[in-house]
Write a protein that holds these residues in place. Structure first.
Motif, short mmCIF file in Angstrom:
data_model
loop_
_atom_site.label_atom_id
_atom_site.label_comp_id
_atom_site.label_asym_id
_atom_site.label_seq_id
_atom_site.Cartn_x
_atom_site.Cartn_y
_atom_site.Cartn_z
N TYR A 33 0.87 -1.16 0.00
CA TYR A 33 0.00 0.00 0.00
C TYR A 33 0.92 1.23 0.00
N THR A 34 0.65 2.18 -0.88
CA THR A 34 1.50 3.37 -0.90
C THR A 34 0.70 4.64 -1.10
N SER A 35 1.07 5.67 -0.34
CA SER A 35 0.42 6.97 -0.48
C SER A 35 1.24 7.94 -1.32
N LEU A 36 2.45 7.54 -1.72
CA LEU A 36 3.21 8.40 -2.64
C LEU A 36 2.48 8.40 -3.98
N ASP A 37 2.37 9.55 -4.60
CA ASP A 37 1.64 9.67 -5.86
C ASP A 37 2.01 8.53 -6.80
N GLN A 38 1.01 7.92 -7.41
CA GLN A 38 1.24 6.77 -8.28
C GLN A 38 2.20 7.08 -9.41
N ILE A 39 2.15 8.30 -9.92
CA ILE A 39 3.03 8.67 -11.03
C ILE A 39 4.50 8.58 -10.64
N ILE A 51 9.34 -10.90 -8.91
CA ILE A 51 8.27 -10.97 -7.91
C ILE A 51 7.13 -10.05 -8.34
N LYS A 52 5.91 -10.58 -8.34
CA LYS A 52 4.74 -9.80 -8.73
C LYS A 52 4.33 -8.89 -7.57
N VAL A 53 4.21 -7.60 -7.85
CA VAL A 53 3.80 -6.64 -6.83
C VAL A 53 2.36 -6.23 -7.06
N LYS A 54 1.52 -6.44 -6.06
CA LYS A 54 0.15 -5.94 -6.08
C LYS A 54 0.15 -4.63 -5.29
N ALA A 55 -0.05 -3.53 -5.98
CA ALA A 55 0.04 -2.21 -5.35
C ALA A 55 -1.34 -1.58 -5.22
N VAL A 56 -1.58 -0.99 -4.07
CA VAL A 56 -2.80 -0.23 -3.82
C VAL A 56 -2.38 1.20 -3.55
N TYR A 57 -2.87 2.14 -4.36
CA TYR A 57 -2.48 3.54 -4.26
C TYR A 57 -3.56 4.36 -3.58
N ASP A 58 -3.15 5.48 -2.99
CA ASP A 58 -4.08 6.36 -2.30
C ASP A 58 -4.65 7.38 -3.28
N THR A 59 -5.64 8.14 -2.81
CA THR A 59 -6.21 9.22 -3.62
C THR A 59 -5.62 10.54 -3.16
N GLU A 60 -5.67 11.55 -4.03
CA GLU A 60 -5.11 12.86 -3.71
C GLU A 60 -5.89 13.53 -2.57
N ALA A 61 -7.22 13.43 -2.61
CA ALA A 61 -8.05 14.17 -1.64
C ALA A 61 -7.91 13.63 -0.23
N THR A 62 -7.67 12.32 -0.08
CA THR A 62 -7.61 11.71 1.26
C THR A 62 -6.22 11.19 1.58
N LYS A 63 -5.21 11.86 1.09
CA LYS A 63 -3.83 11.40 1.20
C LYS A 63 -3.52 10.74 2.54
N THR A 64 -3.00 9.51 2.46
CA THR A 64 -2.51 8.72 3.58
C THR A 64 -3.64 8.21 4.47
N VAL A 65 -4.61 9.07 4.79
CA VAL A 65 -5.65 8.71 5.74
C VAL A 65 -6.42 7.49 5.27
N GLY A 66 -6.75 7.43 3.97
CA GLY A 66 -7.53 6.31 3.45
C GLY A 66 -6.82 4.98 3.65
N LEU A 67 -5.55 4.91 3.30
CA LEU A 67 -4.81 3.66 3.43
C LEU A 67 -4.55 3.31 4.90
N VAL A 68 -4.31 4.30 5.72
CA VAL A 68 -4.10 4.04 7.14
C VAL A 68 -5.37 3.47 7.76
N ASN A 69 -6.51 4.04 7.44
CA ASN A 69 -7.78 3.49 7.94
C ASN A 69 -7.99 2.06 7.46
N ARG A 70 -7.60 1.80 6.23
CA ARG A 70 -7.73 0.44 5.69
C ARG A 70 -6.84 -0.53 6.46
#
Length: 347
Positions: free
Chosen positions: A40-46, A61-80
């Motif tokens: 899970y990463t909150s650094l901008d996907q780009i 190694i296959k990486v499954k990445a989950v990216y955060d959104t700009e409006a809820t930076k970090t908070v969304g992934l931390v809550n998850r």
């Protein structure tokens, strides 16, 4: 009362976070696949995706990445991650700041790992017990539109921004999310609650405009909608590289001033994650000098922390007067800071 927009945003975050747990069509699964790792990463996907793709190419190694959104930076992934504590879906958390990484540590969601690749990173940027490691830091900056104001007019301290002449002319990302939230928590821990609250109240009284993320700040200043705004070095530099008429200013740099807030990316291993061996390999890669140099020379202009990394055209941590902070204290102040800012700006 909280305005409808923010009520809706937080409500959707809550619903999505908890619906992810145990969902049969969740793209992240606890399948013990020895040839994959989940990050899970909150650094901008780009900025983060090319690094992740290179790790895949180098290791197979296959990486499954989950990216955060700009409006809820970090908070969304931390809550998850908090919601998934009893059934971890992720192996690694790559956070674009440090405060909420420490929140996860305090909630028992992380497990220690000290990579040999981090030995040349200063101890100041690492958790003593190995729960997180900092790398590739950024700085908070003020940006201004060069078509609207002259360099001589630009504020150079937080106090100057409170001048009435800037009333309604300053734009800032919502302080409940991302690096803006972390900066205010840093103010709470280093300046004290009363001084920070006074500053925030004066910002509001002076008509600071809140938007959904630092990149939106950059775009609005670049478009000339506002003459100045708060953002981070990565967003500012990407705007400059794309031809926006903006420049950045590091605040509070003169002798006797406290300096500007500098925040590292952090990487941490999730406790009881599904692929611990590959998690360590991915963390080793992210913490390598090679990756820091790529992030430094890329459009995000991350500032290397590995001692001895020097490259023409990149910023050095020694070039910036950083505000002295205790990262653990920042993590501990986030709740108090966020509660106050919620009441001040959204009720």
């Amino acid at each position: 009362m909280m305005n409808f927009k923010h009520y809706l945003t937080l409500a959707i975050l809550f619903i999505l976070t908890f619906s992810m747990i145990g969902c049969s069509n969740n793209p992240v699964s606890n399948n013990q696949n020895s040839n994959e790792v989940v990050i899970y990463t909150s650094l901008d996907q780009i900025y983060s995706e090319p690094i992740i793709k290179e790790f895949e190419e180098k290791t197979g190694i296959k990486v499954k990445a989950v990216y955060d959104t700009e409006a809820t930076k970090t908070v969304g992934l931390v809550n998850r991650l908090i919601a998934e504590k009893n059934n971890p879906q992720a192996d690694v958390f790559w956070n674009s700041e440090v405060g909420r990484t420490i929140v996860l540590k305090n909630k028992g969601i992380l497990t220690p790992y000290q990579s040999d690749n981090a030995k040349s990173i200063p101890e100041y940027f690492k958790d003593k017990a190995g729960y997180w490691t900092g790398f590739a830091t950024r700085s908070r900056v003020l940006i201004y539109n060069t078509n609207l104001i002259d360099e001589s007019e630009v504020p150079t301290t937080h106090q100057e921004i409170l001048d009435p002449k800037w009333k309604g002319k300053v734009v800032m990302a919502d302080p409940l999310f991302g690096s803006t939230a972390t900066e205010f928590a840093a103010f709470f821990s280093s300046l004290g609650a009363e001084k920070t609250k006074s500053y925030a109240r004066k910002l509001k009284e002076n008509g600071v405009v809140l938007v959904d993320g630092n990149s939106v700040v950059r775009d609005k200043v670049g478009a000339g909608e506002y003459p100045i705004g708060f953002t981070d070095t990565d967003d500012a530099n990407s705007g400059i590289e794309n031809g926006l008429p903006i420049k950045m200013v590091f605040l509070n740099q003169e002798e006797g001033q406290r300096g500007t807030f500098v925040m590292p990316n952090t990487v941490a291993m999730i406790k009881n994650g599904p692929n611990p061996a590959n998690a360590r390999k991915l963390m080793d890669y992210l913490l390598s000098p090679e990756v820091e140099l790529k992030l430094a020379k890329g459009p995000s202009m991350q500032i290397p922390l590995h001692q001895g990394i020097e490259s023409e055209g990149t910023l050095s941590i020694d070039d910036i007067k950083a505000m002295p902070v205790d990262f653990e204290a920042i993590g501990n102040k986030l709740e108090q800071s966020s509660r106050f800012l919620q009441e001040l700006f959204h009720q």
